[in-house]
Scaffold this motif. Structure first.
Motif, short mmCIF file in Angstrom:
data_model
loop_
_atom_site.label_atom_id
_atom_site.label_comp_id
_atom_site.label_asym_id
_atom_site.label_seq_id
_atom_site.Cartn_x
_atom_site.Cartn_y
_atom_site.Cartn_z
N LEU A 191 41.16 40.90 -24.56
CA LEU A 191 40.99 40.13 -23.32
C LEU A 191 41.86 40.71 -22.22
O LEU A 191 42.91 41.27 -22.49
CB LEU A 191 41.38 38.66 -23.53
N ARG A 192 41.41 40.55 -21.00
CA ARG A 192 42.26 40.80 -19.84
C ARG A 192 42.39 39.48 -19.11
O ARG A 192 41.43 38.98 -18.51
CB ARG A 192 41.67 41.87 -18.92
N LEU A 193 43.58 38.90 -19.20
CA LEU A 193 43.81 37.58 -18.61
C LEU A 193 44.05 37.70 -17.10
O LEU A 193 44.40 38.76 -16.61
CB LEU A 193 45.03 36.93 -19.27
N PRO A 194 43.87 36.61 -16.37
CA PRO A 194 44.14 36.63 -14.93
C PRO A 194 45.60 37.02 -14.68
O PRO A 194 46.49 36.68 -15.45
CB PRO A 194 43.89 35.19 -14.48
N GLU A 195 45.83 37.72 -13.57
CA GLU A 195 47.19 38.14 -13.25
C GLU A 195 48.07 36.91 -13.00
O GLU A 195 47.65 35.95 -12.36
CB GLU A 195 47.18 39.02 -12.01
N SER B 206 44.86 25.44 -8.98
CA SER B 206 44.57 24.38 -9.95
C SER B 206 43.11 24.38 -10.36
O SER B 206 42.78 24.16 -11.53
CB SER B 206 44.95 23.02 -9.36
N SER B 207 42.21 24.60 -9.42
CA SER B 207 40.78 24.59 -9.73
C SER B 207 40.42 25.71 -10.69
O SER B 207 39.54 25.56 -11.55
CB SER B 207 39.95 24.70 -8.45
N GLU B 208 41.10 26.85 -10.58
CA GLU B 208 40.82 27.97 -11.49
C GLU B 208 41.36 27.69 -12.89
O GLU B 208 40.75 28.10 -13.89
CB GLU B 208 41.39 29.26 -10.91
N TYR B 209 42.49 26.98 -12.97
CA TYR B 209 42.96 26.56 -14.30
C TYR B 209 41.98 25.55 -14.90
O TYR B 209 41.75 25.57 -16.12
CB TYR B 209 44.37 25.98 -14.21
N SER C 153 38.29 38.81 -18.52
CA SER C 153 37.33 39.81 -18.98
C SER C 153 37.59 40.09 -20.45
O SER C 153 38.69 39.85 -20.96
CB SER C 153 37.41 41.09 -18.15
N SER C 154 36.59 40.59 -21.14
CA SER C 154 36.73 40.84 -22.58
C SER C 154 35.86 42.00 -22.99
O SER C 154 34.88 42.34 -22.32
CB SER C 154 36.35 39.59 -23.38
N TYR D 227 47.25 29.99 -23.75
CA TYR D 227 48.05 30.76 -22.81
C TYR D 227 47.11 31.53 -21.89
O TYR D 227 46.16 32.17 -22.36
CB TYR D 227 48.98 31.73 -23.55
N GLN D 228 47.39 31.55 -20.56
CA GLN D 228 46.39 32.02 -19.60
C GLN D 228 46.82 33.19 -18.72
O GLN D 228 45.98 33.74 -18.02
CB GLN D 228 45.99 30.86 -18.65
N GLU D 229 48.11 33.57 -18.65
CA GLU D 229 48.55 34.53 -17.64
C GLU D 229 48.78 35.93 -18.20
O GLU D 229 49.52 36.11 -19.15
CB GLU D 229 49.85 34.06 -16.97
N GLY D 230 48.14 36.91 -17.56
CA GLY D 230 48.36 38.30 -17.95
C GLY D 230 49.28 39.00 -16.97
O GLY D 230 49.79 38.41 -16.01
#
Length: 844
Positions: free
Chosen positions: A35-39, A45-48, A175-176, A402-405
């Motif tokens: 996976l490539r997590l969001p930076e 908040s809406s994107e989370y 992305s994956s 966990y969401q942050e890359g």
């Protein structure tokens, strides 16, 4: 004494057939994705909420008896110098040396989807990773659950994983890609990295579980686990949390719920998360059975564990039924890693503290370390025992991912401005316009740079110009100050100052080859050149067109001037009768204006030719301003070939009559750079620092609009700089146009505007996410390093970077009066050699 076994025997993967992995444990099959997590720091908040919905949807589409194992591996790297940059010049060498060996964490994220046997939910702790107890010949005749032999079911599982991969890609946030054999098993591939806890996997290290810890080569590891509901310190888990250090007033800064377990934990570590989607009926029966057992032994007294757990399960059942939610099982563990026993205590304390920050009382787990380690290997999620899971609703499990890359920016390369990420100072390259243009984030390079007083706008601008100049860019900078003189000296540019005894002069009537077009019979000037001359003449007329009298009707005057310009240049090009300067143009008007007025049958009350000649006459012949548009200034003649031209405007900036006219001098040089075909491949910058009001009238505003379109077409970049954002919109003529034509906004420290930031948002067209990022600047700076942060907004995108350089490079950017005095003294004492000056300054 721990029993020793060969790594091949301990390795949990039995076989691989693209893209399916088969584990030794029950023959469980799985498919792994990277996976490539969001930076980090880029989501609102809406994107989370959207990410929460994404993971929730995935749990719904994979079907029953499936384990989702998500893994985020944080390993430390050190910056190695970029040889292509270090060889460029002394200052690039100094910057590379400044960052050399800087340590930072990098993150790689994986998702492995396992199809587990139907009876997985009933597995006991002793049944986990039983393959470790088997001898090699056991696996020759390994029996697998019958469902794995059903080709139709196997194909269905593979199709579901493919659909998950597509869903992730379509999210636009994550992305994956399904991993290949080489990415998994190759030298330096995933299994090397995990089993050696190193980016440079493939060397081979020993792993042991002595003394209640995990030892991987020289690294010592400790697991912390979440495996019971009563470990939560909070009653409600929302789709996202907030990072208090970045908040100011009511400006909340959203992060994921596990944010503090990611980059904010400074040691190497691995986050493992598991979601088991069970057979619904079997799972609910199990919950009901457990509730009955707890109720049977509950004492119904305060503090009784059975009573507490029974209440929790009852509440959970109600939540599922009332909310029509899906039940899943969730587990979280983190393996913290360090080198040396002296660091171990500090590492475990910080990891426990990180869990506390997310509202979890984590268990320091030594008992299950083997199962946790082997169950963490992609493809062996089945190796984690069911006793480690807690029952939760699927939406709660989704909110715990966990969401942050890390930053996507490269560390090395020929292009970009050297900055650092705001996580731990990793040196990276910022592409201000090249990549954003490719991504469709922007459609022009126009840029606004703004900050509060002392916010670092000049240092940022110097840094950006420095990076562009060394890549071949050419710069015209206008400023009422001396912020860029050192940069000019270093790059061999020229400084032009307007002095009473030697004022600016120029001749816009001189034609270059790209100012002339021909149809084979007749030559004429281009529309762009005509617009330029037309604008200059209107500026010379000044307020006469706007004073409300009828001696020069604006519409009639505009049309007549346009006709006069066209006829003048045709005559000058064909006959050579008129010189290419304002004197020649004025002589043509004197000779032909009466005939033109008569030809067009224009009444005197609409247009008085004598008034026109009176107003323009002072710029011709022996008029008081005849020097302005006729003289050939040797300083000016060569400027279009200079790499860096720095106009120091001085007291001219206060002259409302002359300032806009002289502005055409600078614009004319910019035009020549834009139209030069040999310069199409380079960036052409027109910088206006605290002097934007040179466009502060309707004529210049209209001209600037045309210039912006031409700049976009020919690779030009207008940059407007101010420490007062509202300066940009004080003028009804230029403000809106300037902002519309600036798709890049570089905003430095704006804390002094925090209470009025909504007004700034409206002025600059910013959104809530950008507000959050801008107001978070410089609120969590690293200790021991000198840097300032800046937010770059590309239309509706934003990223925040640290602006940091070596002391040698800082020497040529410095604007602090005390430091500048010190630098100037050093510079004069060594014969004005910048390499020597910068070296000595860095040593003081």
């Amino acid at each position: 004494m721990e029993r020793k076994i060969n790594l091949m025997d301990a390795f949990p993967i039995y076989g691989y057939q693209d893209p399916v992995l088969m584990s030794k444990e029950k023959g469980c099959i799985s498919i792994a994705m990277e996976l490539r997590l969001p930076e980090i720091y880029t989501l609102d908040s809406s994107e989370y909420d959207s990410l929460n919905e994404l993971w929730h949807s995935i749990m719904g589409m994979v079907g029953e008896n499936v384990i989702l194992a998500k893994q985020d591996i944080f390993l430390r790297e050190s910056y190695t110098v970029d040889q292509t940059r270090i060889d460029r010049d002394f200052f690039e060498f100094s910057d590379e040396r400044h960052f050399q060996n800087r340590h930072y964490l990098t993150c790689r994220s994986f998702l492995c989807i396992h199809w587990v046997p139907r009876n997985y939910i009933n597995r006991t702790p002793r049944s986990a990773n039983q393959y470790l107890q088997k001898k090699r010949n056991y696996f020759i005749d390994i029996s697998v659950p019958e469902e794995y032999l059903d080709l139709e079911l196997a194909n269905e599982f593979e199709s579901k994983v493919s659909a998950v991969n597509d869903l992730i890609q379509e999210s636009g946030l994550v992305s994956s890609k399904i991993m290949t054999e080489d990415e998994l098993f190759g030298k330096g591939g995933y299994y090397d990295i995990y089993l050696e806890a190193s980016r440079e996997g493939g060397k081979g290290v020993d792993i042991n579980f002595e003394k209640g810890v995990v030892n991987i080569g020289k690294k010592i590891g400790q697991y912390f686990t979440l495996e019971n509901l009563d470990q939560f310190d909070i009653d409600v888990v929302s789709p996202s949390s907030h990072y208090a250090k970045f908040e100011i007033g009511d400006n909340k800064f959203p992060v994921s719920n596990l944010f503090h377990l990611g980059f904010k934990f400074p040691y190497e570590h691995i986050i493992n998360q598991y979601v088991y989607v069970p057979e619904k009926e079997k799972a609910m029966k199990g919950v009901e059975k457990k509730l009955k057992r707890l109720t049977k032994y509950a004492k119904n007294t305060k503090g009784d564990a059975n009573t507490v757990y029974a209440g929790q399960i009852s509440d959970f059942q109600t939540e599922l039924l009332d909310g029509h939610k899906k039940m899943v099982y969730y587990h979280l563990n983190v393996l913290g890693l360090c080198e040396g026993e002296s660091e171990f205590g500090k590492m475990t304390n910080l990891l426990g503290s990180a869990f506390k920050k997310i509202g979890v009382d984590a268990k320091q787990n030594s008992v299950d370390r083997k199962n946790l380690f082997f169950g963490g290997i992609l493809g062996n999620g089945i190796g984690l025992g069911m006793e480690m899971y807690i029952p939760v609703s699927s939406d709660l499990a989704a909110s715990l991912f966990y969401q942050e890359g890390g930053y996507d920016n490269p560390c090395h390369g020929p292009h970009g401005m050297r900055v650092v990420d705001r996580v731990d100072g990793k040196p990276i390259l910022l592409s201000m316009y090249r990549e954003p243009e490719k991504l469709g984030w922007i459609f022009n390079r126009g840029m606004i740079v703004a900050s509060g007083s002392g916010g670092g706008k000049t240092f940022f601008t110097n840094t950006y110009l420095y990076s562009e100049l060394r890549e071949g860019a050419e710069v015209i900078m206008m400023e009422n100050g001396n912020s860029y003189d050192k940069l000019v000296e270093v790059f061999g540019g020229v400084i032009i100052q307007n002095e009473p005894q030697n004022p600016f002069t120029f001749n816009p009537f001189v034609l270059d080859s790209y100012d002339i077009v021909s149809d084979g019979k007749q030559k004429r000037i281009t529309d762009q050149k005509s617009l330029q001359i037309h604008s200059v003449v209107l500026l010379l007329l000044g307020n006469a067109l706007n004073e409300g009298n009828n001696s020069l009707n604006p519409s009639v005057t505009n049309t007549l001037i346009e006709l006069l310009i066209d006829r003048y240049f045709k005559a000058a090009l064909m006959t050579g009768e008129y010189s290419f300067d304002f004197n020649g143009f004025f002589r043509f008007i004197e000779k032909n204006i009466a005939a033109l007025v008569e030809e067009k049958n224009i009444r005197k009350e609409l247009f008085d030719k004598d008034v026109l000649l009176l107003l323009l006459g002072k710029y011709a012949g022996s008029g008081p301003r005849s020097y302005l548009l006729n003289s050939t200034d040797n300083r000016i003649a060569r400027l279009s070939d200079e790499k860096f031209v720095y106009f120091k405007l001085g007291n001219l900036i206060e002259n409302k009559e002359l300032f806009p006219i002289v502005a055409f001098l600078m614009m004319d040089i910019f035009d020549k750079k834009l139209m030069d075909e040999s310069k199409l491949h380079i960036n052409k910058i027109l910088g206006v620092d605290e002097a934007w009001n040179l466009f502060d009238n309707p004529i210049m505003a209209k001209y600037f609009d045309g210039q912006s379109r031409m700049a976009r077409k020919f690779g030009g970049q207008p940059i407007f700089i101010s420490q007062k954002v509202d300066d940009f919109v004080k003028s009804k003529h230029i403000g809106k146009s300037l902002i519309v034509n600036s798709h890049i906004k570089a905003l430095l420290d704006m804390r002094e505007f925090a209470n009025s930031f909504d007004e700034i948002m409206a002025i600059l067209g910013l959104d809530l996410k950008q507000k959050q990022g801008i107001l978070s600047l410089n609120r969590d700076l690293p200790k021991g390093r000198k840097l300032r942060e800046g937010a770059i907004c590309w239309k509706n995108h934003i990223k925040v970077f640290g602006i940091e350089s070596s002391l040698e490079t800082k020497c040529i950017f410095e604007t602090n009066p005390v430091e500048k005095t010190k630098i100037n003294k050093i510079h004069r004492s060594n014969g004005e050699n910048w390499t020597t000056t910068a070296t000595l300054y860095s040593q003081n």
